[in-house]
Design a protein around this motif. Structure first.
Motif, PDB file in Angstrom:
ATOM      1  N   VAL A 136     -11.762   0.656  24.300  1.00 56.24           N
ATOM      2  CA  VAL A 136     -11.461   0.665  22.872  1.00 56.24           C
ATOM      3  C   VAL A 136     -12.391   1.627  22.128  1.00 56.24           C
ATOM      4  O   VAL A 136     -13.617   1.528  22.237  1.00 56.24           O
ATOM      5  N   PHE A 137     -11.831   2.524  21.372  1.00 55.95           N
ATOM      6  CA  PHE A 137     -12.591   3.576  20.677  1.00 55.95           C
ATOM      7  C   PHE A 137     -13.061   3.078  19.327  1.00 55.95           C
ATOM      8  O   PHE A 137     -12.298   2.492  18.557  1.00 55.95           O
ATOM      9  N   ASP A 138     -14.356   3.318  19.034  1.00 53.33           N
ATOM     10  CA  ASP A 138     -14.912   2.948  17.743  1.00 53.33           C
ATOM     11  C   ASP A 138     -15.679   4.149  17.175  1.00 53.33           C
ATOM     12  O   ASP A 138     -16.775   4.466  17.633  1.00 53.33           O
ATOM     13  N   PRO A 139     -15.129   4.826  16.170  1.00 51.17           N
ATOM     14  CA  PRO A 139     -15.820   6.000  15.611  1.00 51.17           C
ATOM     15  C   PRO A 139     -17.154   5.653  14.959  1.00 51.17           C
ATOM     16  O   PRO A 139     -18.005   6.525  14.790  1.00 51.17           O
ATOM     17  N   ASP A 140     -17.357   4.383  14.617  1.00 54.67           N
ATOM     18  CA  ASP A 140     -18.617   3.949  14.017  1.00 54.67           C
ATOM     19  C   ASP A 140     -19.540   3.290  15.038  1.00 54.67           C
ATOM     20  O   ASP A 140     -20.601   2.779  14.682  1.00 54.67           O
ATOM     21  N   GLY A 141     -19.143   3.293  16.319  1.00 55.72           N
ATOM     22  CA  GLY A 141     -19.934   2.655  17.358  1.00 55.72           C
ATOM     23  C   GLY A 141     -21.006   3.570  17.923  1.00 55.72           C
ATOM     24  O   GLY A 141     -21.221   4.696  17.440  1.00 55.72           O
ATOM     25  N   GLU A 142     -21.688   3.100  18.951  1.00 54.26           N
ATOM     26  CA  GLU A 142     -22.719   3.886  19.607  1.00 54.26           C
ATOM     27  C   GLU A 142     -22.156   5.234  20.034  1.00 54.26           C
ATOM     28  O   GLU A 142     -21.044   5.313  20.574  1.00 54.26           O
ATOM     29  N   GLU A 143     -22.909   6.280  19.814  1.00 55.47           N
ATOM     30  CA  GLU A 143     -22.509   7.656  20.135  1.00 55.47           C
ATOM     31  C   GLU A 143     -21.190   8.042  19.483  1.00 55.47           C
ATOM     32  O   GLU A 143     -20.503   8.957  19.913  1.00 55.47           O
ATOM     33  N   SER A 144     -20.813   7.303  18.435  1.00 54.23           N
ATOM     34  CA  SER A 144     -19.592   7.562  17.650  1.00 54.23           C
ATOM     35  C   SER A 144     -18.305   7.391  18.444  1.00 54.23           C
ATOM     36  O   SER A 144     -17.273   7.959  18.083  1.00 54.23           O
TER      37      SER A 144
END
Length: 405
Positions: A136-144
């Motif tokens: 699951v992709f998270d643009p606000d997560g670790e390493e964007s």
């Protein structure tokens, strides 16, 4: 009507979960888990079929059993994940340096499956059951880009993980933080990021597992009394990035390149087979002692070892390593010189009964004057040298009965 009895069984389908549905089934899974909790424990069953869920929380005396053919998929909607207002006690999450360097969000430790401050928890599966994080992709997560963890267990006593496959986790597959008496047996980890992260945990056994990860296979600092046997460690990062005391790795296969990529770099090569881990951003109770890798095959990595004490960038500026032993291992296809630097703190590296093929036309190791390097009954398949900072190189070749450098 569900009748709750001692040691009861709770099927998620009895609480409304539907197989093969594209709808997220988090509420139904949690209802079964809550019923199990309210009955003071039991087994929650996931039958054959495909289920999409967000974050679920297990409580004490719970066994989550995936039947043959069960597939749990992490929801692709980030809004379906949460931390339940809990944290695992890994303090670099609140360190300004690492928050900025790695782009860590405050909800960093959200996961598909979680348990906190509990005891006697088991995750178990019959043959063919799968947990799929779906990257699951998270643009606000670790390493964007990194999304939820696979599983988070914090301060759990008596944790058993058995016989399932977990794949494509959007961040670490297992966060095992501050836990005691942990047993992981016949678990397969495919792709994703770190395999088992063991920060602050004590009395852990990992055996007969297959870890083929995009990031570190085994990771964690302040780890005590860890044994790993008969396990495959294949990675596009480090086979082990570990710090602690009383750590034994026996009859394992360290191998590269990674079958799955390091997703932030899109590379496959293995960085190092052993990398020390001790960050000053967290509390670490003891220096690193009694760490042994024995009777293992260690093949195809850029470096054999990485130790550069007081290097903050690679999180080696907490407590120092004091003693590492490589005993009875076959070591080959190492491509680069390994730094092993005490930088003002004494450390002993013992290599005993090993057969080593060193890097081509490069030193095997670069050490400094704080390192006591002991070779005991070691065979070098080709000549090499040990580089020493500020001092002459020491050539080593053939069979060495005993030499202290």
């Amino acid at each position: 009507m569900i009748i709750l009895t001692e040691r009861a069984t709770f099927s998620v389908t009895d609480y409304g979960a539907e197989t093969q549905s594209e709808h997220v089934q988090t509420e139904q899974f949690q209802a079964a888990l809550n019923a199990c909790r309210d009955n003071n424990g039991g087994t929650v069953v996931v039958p054959a079929g495909q289920f999409h869920i967000g974050s679920i929380r297990l409580y004490s005396n719970t066994r989550l059993l995936l039947k043959s053919g069960a597939v749990i998929k992490g929801s692709e909607n980030l809004g379906d994940y949460q931390t339940f207002g809990e944290e695992p006690g890994i303090r670099y999450l609140h360190d300004d340096y690492f928050v900025k360097a790695w782009h860590l969000p405050p909800y960093y430790f959200h996961a598909i499956i979680a348990a906190y401050d509990a005891e006697n928890i088991t995750i178990e599966a019959e043959a063919g059951a799968i947990i799929d994080g779906q990257d699951v992709f998270d643009p606000d997560g670790e390493e964007s880009f990194r999304g939820p963890m696979g599983m988070v267990f914090a301060r759990v006593n008596q944790l058993q993980l058995k016989n399932y496959t977990i794949k494509n986790t959007a961040n670490w597959s297992h966060v095992i933080a501050g836990c005691t008496d942990v047993r992981a047996t016949d678990v397969t980890i495919l792709a994703g990021h770190d395999g088992f992260n063991l920060h602050h945990s004590n009395r852990i056994e990992i055996k007969n597992c297959v870890i083929k990860s995009g990031d570190d296979c085994l990771a964690g600092y302040d780890v005590a009394n860890l044994s790993v046997h008969d396990t495959v460690l294949n990675t596009a990062c480090n086979n082990m990035r570990i710090g602690g005391t009383n750590i034994l790795i026996d009859r394992c296969l360290f191998t590269g390149p990674g079958e799955y990529p390091h997703r932030s770099e899109n590379t496959f090569f293995t960085h190092a087979m052993f990398k020390w881990y001790a960050a000053d951003a967290d509390t670490i109770k003891a220096d690193g002692t009694n760490i042994k890798i024995e009777n293992s095959i260690m093949y195809d990595a850029q470096k054999l070892l990485t130790y550069d004490f007081n290097n903050k960038e690679i999180m080696q500026n907490g407590r120092p390593l004091r003693e590492l032993s490589l005993i009875g291992n076959v070591i080959g296809k190492i491509k680069e010189t390994s730094k092993f630097l005490g930088n003002g703190e004494p450390v002993k590296l013992r290599i005993e009964g090993c057969r080593i093929t060193p890097p081509d036309n490069q030193p095997l190791l670069m050490i400094d004057d704080m390192v006591e390097l002991i070779f005991d009954n070691v065979t070098f398949t080709t000549p090499t040298v040990i580089a020493r900072k500020g001092r002459a190189e020491v050539p080593v070749s053939g069979y060495i009965t005993r030499e202290v450098i």
